[in-house]
Structures are given as C-alpha cells and as structure tokens.
Design a protein around this motif. Structure first.
Motif, PDB file in Angstrom:
ATOM      1  N   LYS A  95       0.822  -1.212   0.000  1.00 57.68           N
ATOM      2  CA  LYS A  95       0.000   0.000   0.000  1.00 57.68           C
ATOM      3  C   LYS A  95       0.860   1.268   0.000  1.00 57.68           C
ATOM      4  N   TYR A  96       1.923   1.279   0.791  1.00 58.54           N
ATOM      5  CA  TYR A  96       2.819   2.436   0.787  1.00 58.54           C
ATOM      6  C   TYR A  96       3.494   2.605  -0.574  1.00 58.54           C
ATOM      7  N   LYS A  97       3.893   1.505  -1.187  1.00 59.62           N
ATOM      8  CA  LYS A  97       4.508   1.585  -2.527  1.00 59.62           C
ATOM      9  C   LYS A  97       3.513   2.113  -3.545  1.00 59.62           C
ATOM     10  N   ALA A  98       2.276   1.649  -3.470  1.00 53.28           N
ATOM     11  CA  ALA A  98       1.248   2.101  -4.411  1.00 53.28           C
ATOM     12  C   ALA A  98       0.972   3.593  -4.258  1.00 53.28           C
ATOM     13  N   MET A  99       1.173   4.123  -3.054  1.00 57.80           N
ATOM     14  CA  MET A  99       0.998   5.553  -2.810  1.00 57.80           C
ATOM     15  C   MET A  99       2.150   6.366  -3.402  1.00 57.80           C
ATOM     16  N   GLY A 100       3.221   5.689  -3.761  1.00 54.24           N
ATOM     17  CA  GLY A 100       4.378   6.386  -4.287  1.00 54.24           C
ATOM     18  C   GLY A 100       5.340   6.876  -3.210  1.00 54.24           C
ATOM     19  N   ARG A 101       5.227   6.332  -2.018  1.00 55.46           N
ATOM     20  CA  ARG A 101       6.137   6.730  -0.936  1.00 55.46           C
ATOM     21  C   ARG A 101       7.564   6.351  -1.285  1.00 55.46           C
TER      22      ARG A 101
END
Length: 125
Positions: free
Chosen positions: A72-78
């Motif tokens: 989820k954090y990766k999908a947010m572009g973090r």
C-alpha cells in the motif's frame, strides 16, 4: 522505496515513524537471569522470544500485515517509510522481532528497494 525498520525502548522515548508496534506483551528475557545481560541479536534471547506461543502467533499474524502495508505504501508512491518495534528497554524483545522481520522482509523486497535495520537503544541500560 526505502524501508527503515528499527527496534527501540519505550523508556527512552517514543520515536517518529509511520508505524510503531509495541511488543511488551511477549515474554521478557530480562527476567531470566541467564538471558538478562544478552540482547535480541543473540540466539538464546531470540529463541526465547520467538519460540514462545505469543511470539509464534504474533509473527504468524504480523508478517501478512507487513506485506499488505508495504504494498500500500509503494502504491501511494512513498519513497521512504519508517517502522519501529518497541519493548521496554529496546534490548531483548524488540530487537529479536526486528531482526526476524528484517530477514523475512529481505526475501520479499525487490532489488530496487532498500532495507535499513538498526537497534536504537540496544546499548542502553
């Protein structure tokens, strides 16, 4: 993405992080005289924490949550995420759990991801 996973002791202050987990519910090696002076980096202490019923159940339930959160954090572009695992003094339980999870996560991360692991308070106390 860069993931920083660290252990800490609550008695030395709560750190800044996106997520903090409290593992003070796990059996405490501090109360075992032969383990007290050792750390969660050492096999007898790690085994004491991770081999307990609570330790095994925690890891079994927690690992899928880490996958979910990472995705989820990766999908947010973090670009960076900091996750902390805390116990009372930051020498035993949190260190053992952090080291176990770091090995688990290394197998999951992609080659362009970075994992930084440290134990903030392991030398204190």
């Amino acid at each position: 993405m860069k993931l920083t996973l660290f252990s800490f002791g609550f008695k030395y202050g709560q750190p800044e992080a996106e997520m903090l987990w409290d593992v003070r519910f796990l059996p405490n090696p501090y109360w075992v005289p032969t383990l007290r002076e050792h750390t969660g980096l050492e096999k007898p202490v790690a085994d004491y924490v991770l081999s307990s019923d609570a330790g095994q159940e925690f890891v079994q339930r927690f690992e899928p949550l880490l996958f979910f959160l990472w995705d989820k954090y990766k999908a947010m572009g973090r670009e960076k995420v900091h996750w902390g695992i805390g116990c009372t003094g930051g020498r035993h339980r949190s260190v053992a759990i952090t080291m176990h999870l770091s090995c688990f996560l290394e197998a999951y991360l992609h080659s362009n991801d970075e994992l930084v692991v440290y134990s903030r308070d392991i030398e204190k106390g």
